[in-house]
Design a protein around this motif. Sequence first.
Motif, mmCIF file in Angstrom:
data_model
loop_
_atom_site.group_PDB
_atom_site.id
_atom_site.type_symbol
_atom_site.label_atom_id
_atom_site.label_comp_id
_atom_site.label_asym_id
_atom_site.label_seq_id
_atom_site.Cartn_x
_atom_site.Cartn_y
_atom_site.Cartn_z
ATOM 1 N N ALA A 243 0.855 -1.193 0.000
ATOM 2 C CA ALA A 243 0.000 0.000 0.000
ATOM 3 C C ALA A 243 0.887 1.238 0.000
ATOM 4 C CB ALA A 243 -0.922 0.002 1.216
ATOM 5 N N GLY A 244 0.658 2.125 -0.959
ATOM 6 C CA GLY A 244 1.433 3.365 -1.051
ATOM 7 C C GLY A 244 2.919 3.063 -1.157
ATOM 8 N N THR A 245 3.742 3.795 -0.367
ATOM 9 C CA THR A 245 5.195 3.560 -0.421
ATOM 10 C C THR A 245 5.579 2.219 0.217
ATOM 11 O OG1 THR A 245 5.514 4.774 1.631
ATOM 12 C CG2 THR A 245 5.787 6.011 -0.433
ATOM 13 N N GLY A 246 4.614 1.498 0.755
ATOM 14 C CA GLY A 246 4.851 0.125 1.206
ATOM 15 C C GLY A 246 5.263 -0.769 0.034
ATOM 16 N N PHE A 247 5.242 -0.190 -1.160
ATOM 17 C CA PHE A 247 5.730 -0.867 -2.357
ATOM 18 C C PHE A 247 7.266 -1.010 -2.336
ATOM 19 C CE2 PHE A 247 7.203 0.116 -6.839
ATOM 20 C CZ PHE A 247 6.959 -1.142 -7.367
ATOM 21 N N THR A 248 7.949 -0.130 -1.589
ATOM 22 C CA THR A 248 9.424 -0.091 -1.712
ATOM 23 C C THR A 248 10.134 -1.422 -1.419
ATOM 24 O OG1 THR A 248 9.579 0.969 0.467
ATOM 25 C CG2 THR A 248 9.659 2.431 -1.458
ATOM 26 N N PRO A 249 9.809 -2.159 -0.355
ATOM 27 C CA PRO A 249 10.549 -3.420 -0.162
ATOM 28 C C PRO A 249 10.259 -4.451 -1.254
ATOM 29 C CG PRO A 249 8.908 -3.105 1.585
ATOM 30 C CD PRO A 249 8.892 -1.881 0.757
ATOM 31 N N MET A 250 9.110 -4.275 -1.938
ATOM 32 C CA MET A 250 8.706 -5.260 -2.949
ATOM 33 C C MET A 250 9.582 -5.182 -4.214
ATOM 34 S SD MET A 250 6.420 -6.365 -1.037
ATOM 35 C CE MET A 250 5.257 -5.885 0.249
ATOM 36 N N VAL A 251 10.221 -4.042 -4.433
ATOM 37 C CA VAL A 251 10.979 -3.863 -5.677
ATOM 38 C C VAL A 251 12.138 -4.855 -5.769
ATOM 39 C CG1 VAL A 251 12.311 -2.241 -7.075
ATOM 40 C CG2 VAL A 251 10.296 -1.439 -5.828
ATOM 41 N N LYS A 252 12.979 -4.876 -4.728
ATOM 42 C CA LYS A 252 14.128 -5.793 -4.774
ATOM 43 C C LYS A 252 13.661 -7.246 -4.652
ATOM 44 C CE LYS A 252 17.863 -2.984 -2.810
ATOM 45 N NZ LYS A 252 18.952 -3.051 -1.816
ATOM 46 N N ILE A 253 12.589 -7.462 -3.886
ATOM 47 C CA ILE A 253 12.060 -8.824 -3.705
ATOM 48 C C ILE A 253 11.613 -9.382 -5.059
ATOM 49 C CG2 ILE A 253 10.039 -10.076 -2.792
ATOM 50 C CD1 ILE A 253 10.452 -8.661 -0.191
ATOM 51 N N LEU A 254 10.901 -8.539 -5.803
ATOM 52 C CA LEU A 254 10.401 -8.927 -7.117
ATOM 53 C C LEU A 254 11.562 -9.284 -8.054
ATOM 54 C CD1 LEU A 254 7.682 -8.953 -8.536
ATOM 55 C CD2 LEU A 254 7.932 -6.525 -9.005
ATOM 56 N N ASN A 255 12.536 -8.425 -8.078
ATOM 57 C CA ASN A 255 13.694 -8.640 -8.943
ATOM 58 C C ASN A 255 14.421 -9.931 -8.561
ATOM 59 O OD1 ASN A 255 15.714 -8.196 -10.828
ATOM 60 N ND2 ASN A 255 16.855 -6.782 -9.530
ATOM 61 N N TYR A 256 14.661 -10.095 -7.255
ATOM 62 C CA TYR A 256 15.405 -11.268 -6.793
ATOM 63 C C TYR A 256 14.641 -12.553 -7.112
ATOM 64 C CZ TYR A 256 18.125 -14.425 -3.948
ATOM 65 O OH TYR A 256 18.905 -15.477 -3.540
ATOM 66 N N ALA A 257 13.340 -12.547 -6.786
ATOM 67 C CA ALA A 257 12.549 -13.772 -6.954
ATOM 68 C C ALA A 257 12.495 -14.169 -8.433
ATOM 69 C CB ALA A 257 11.149 -13.567 -6.403
ATOM 70 N N LEU A 258 12.263 -13.207 -9.310
ATOM 71 C CA LEU A 258 12.138 -13.540 -10.735
ATOM 72 C C LEU A 258 13.468 -13.968 -11.352
ATOM 73 C CD1 LEU A 258 9.680 -10.726 -11.928
ATOM 74 C CD2 LEU A 258 9.153 -13.163 -11.716
ATOM 75 N N THR A 259 14.570 -13.553 -10.765
ATOM 76 C CA THR A 259 15.878 -13.895 -11.349
ATOM 77 C C THR A 259 16.540 -15.107 -10.697
ATOM 78 O OG1 THR A 259 16.136 -11.531 -10.868
ATOM 79 C CG2 THR A 259 17.639 -12.456 -12.450
ATOM 80 N N ASN A 260 16.269 -15.332 -9.403
ATOM 81 C CA ASN A 260 17.094 -16.310 -8.681
ATOM 82 C C ASN A 260 16.375 -17.528 -8.123
ATOM 83 O OD1 ASN A 260 19.768 -14.908 -8.634
ATOM 84 N ND2 ASN A 260 18.505 -13.323 -7.705
ATOM 85 N N ILE A 261 15.051 -17.619 -8.283
ATOM 86 C CA ILE A 261 14.346 -18.743 -7.648
ATOM 87 C C ILE A 261 13.787 -19.677 -8.721
ATOM 88 C CG2 ILE A 261 12.589 -19.369 -5.914
ATOM 89 C CD1 ILE A 261 14.729 -17.462 -4.850
ATOM 90 N N PRO A 262 14.503 -20.736 -9.032
ATOM 91 C CA PRO A 262 14.079 -21.617 -10.129
ATOM 92 C C PRO A 262 12.727 -22.285 -9.868
ATOM 93 C CG PRO A 262 16.231 -22.275 -9.240
ATOM 94 C CD PRO A 262 15.747 -21.149 -8.407
ATOM 95 N N SER A 263 12.382 -22.502 -8.592
ATOM 96 C CA SER A 263 11.117 -23.180 -8.280
ATOM 97 C C SER A 263 9.893 -22.278 -8.450
ATOM 98 C CB SER A 263 11.170 -23.692 -6.839
ATOM 99 O OG SER A 263 11.506 -22.623 -5.975
ATOM 100 N N LEU A 264 10.118 -20.984 -8.650
ATOM 101 C CA LEU A 264 9.023 -20.014 -8.664
ATOM 102 C C LEU A 264 8.088 -20.193 -9.857
ATOM 103 C CD1 LEU A 264 8.443 -17.399 -6.860
ATOM 104 C CD2 LEU A 264 9.243 -16.149 -8.847
ATOM 105 N N ARG A 265 6.766 -20.301 -9.563
ATOM 106 C CA ARG A 265 5.786 -20.410 -10.649
ATOM 107 C C ARG A 265 5.082 -19.081 -10.894
ATOM 108 N NH1 ARG A 265 3.790 -25.498 -11.322
ATOM 109 N NH2 ARG A 265 4.824 -27.052 -10.074
ATOM 110 N N LYS A 266 4.816 -18.371 -9.804
ATOM 111 C CA LYS A 266 3.922 -17.229 -9.921
ATOM 112 C C LYS A 266 4.295 -16.139 -8.910
ATOM 113 C CE LYS A 266 -0.488 -17.812 -8.523
ATOM 114 N NZ LYS A 266 -1.788 -18.490 -8.526
ATOM 115 N N VAL A 267 4.277 -14.892 -9.354
ATOM 116 C CA VAL A 267 4.425 -13.751 -8.446
ATOM 117 C C VAL A 267 3.267 -12.814 -8.716
ATOM 118 C CG1 VAL A 267 5.885 -11.878 -7.613
ATOM 119 C CG2 VAL A 267 6.937 -13.844 -8.722
ATOM 120 N N LYS A 268 2.496 -12.512 -7.673
ATOM 121 C CA LYS A 268 1.377 -11.588 -7.853
ATOM 122 C C LYS A 268 1.518 -10.412 -6.900
ATOM 123 C CE LYS A 268 -2.845 -13.279 -8.542
ATOM 124 N NZ LYS A 268 -4.043 -14.125 -8.258
ATOM 125 N N LEU A 269 1.376 -9.220 -7.454
ATOM 126 C CA LEU A 269 1.422 -8.007 -6.641
ATOM 127 C C LEU A 269 0.039 -7.390 -6.598
ATOM 128 C CD1 LEU A 269 2.868 -5.484 -5.291
ATOM 129 C CD2 LEU A 269 3.269 -4.664 -7.622
#
Length: 366
Positions: A243-269
Amino acid sequence: QVTDTLTKEGPGSPSYDWFQTDSLVTLVIYTKQKDINLDSVIVDHQDDSFRAETIIKDYSYIIHIGLSHEIQEDFSVRVIENVGKIEIVLKKKENTSWKRLGHPLENHNSLIPKKDTGLNYRKCQLISKECVTHDTKLFCLMLPPSTHLQVPIGQHVYLKLTITGTEIVKPYTPVSDFLLSELKEPVLNNKYIYFLIKIYAAGLFTPELDHLQIGDFVSVSNPEGNFKISQFQELEDLFLLAAGTGFTPMVKILNYALTNIPSLRKVKLMFFNKTEDDIIWRSQLEKLAFKDKRFQVEFVLSAPTSEWNGKQGHISPGLLSEFLKRSLDRSKVLICICGPTPFTEQGIRLLQDLNFSKDEIHSFTA
Ligand code: FAD
Ligand code: NAD
């Protein structure tokens, strides 16, 4: 003379050693741990004072020395991960042989609980400031060459300014520029730290920050926070509630998860804002969803105009139960939540009502 007293508690006692060539002094820290990386060590030197703080689980191992001779401003840090060894290579100002490294300063060669180390600050220069929405800006700060510091994913730092004679400190969560630089190679320069900061006209800190000119200085603390990258292990579904600037921690999390987690099927924001104008990096998020089919984004507005035909309202059981669908019956999930305190608290309650366990929920708070 540097002595070797060490508080014997917590993880196995780390130690250090040093050696030299004509032009270099190498300090070696033996952490006796395997999960050490470049995020684990923070190094600063100012005048003749040299400080290296190594984070080992919930402890800090501190090297703090008044150096016996002058060194150049920049240095290099290398981590040999499989043996948990850290090497810091300092450049001598003069090619003379050092008889000793220096004299011990506060907490030198001690292992102390991280919560007792206090926040250490260094002055960083404002490099750029760009508007992102009507009230939110992207600030780029540059660390001094005499500092090595990387903010781990999910952690925040404190920014400090002196406002009418009083030091004011507020927490901010660095973001990465991956959503902005889709065509460029990522900047592999760890000297820059980016922040998305909302300016509150009636706020204490953010108007002052906004008044800084390019080239001015802000003090930046060591990182803090309890998010652990191990929470991503074997992860299949990642849900982000921001919510609002509560988006900030999600930026690096999103990048890391999409690049480094081979088991990942889905990311929803699910991104909650008051109006369309308040949505940070909307088109970048939509582009990412278009490019990477594992990622979906949904915007929910609490005060939309009549033209808005997307989702509306505050966080609610209806919105969450529809959104939090696992990709498989028993898929491993992680839900990250961040925003205004009432939003986060209500969200956690709703997630518990939906039978998500404590291990499946990570909330970002101070
Ligand atoms: P404040 O002086 O705190 O005021 C904020 C707003 O509340 C203003 O509109 C003000 O008018 C109003 N207000 C203040 N006092 C009252 C009162 N008594 N009654 C009613 N209204 C009042 N923010 C970001 O923008 N980006 C980030 O990355 C970020 N990361 C954070 C990380 C953590 C761990 C935490 C805890 C917070 C984070 N924040 C972030 C929020 C940030 O720390 C500040 O709280 C925020 O910038 C507001 O600071 P301020 O001093 O300008 O405003
Ligand atoms: P905002 O006022 O623009 O609100 C954004 C959305 O939050 C609203 O649209 C609404 O859906 C929801 N919301 C607001 N108040 C609510 C309430 N009382 N109950 C339920 N939902 C509510 O938000 P903002 O000004 O961008 O503030 C963001 C907040 O996030 C700040 O309080 C900041 O401190 C916090 N934050 C925390 C961290 C962290 O803890 N790590 C990081 C970044 C931001």
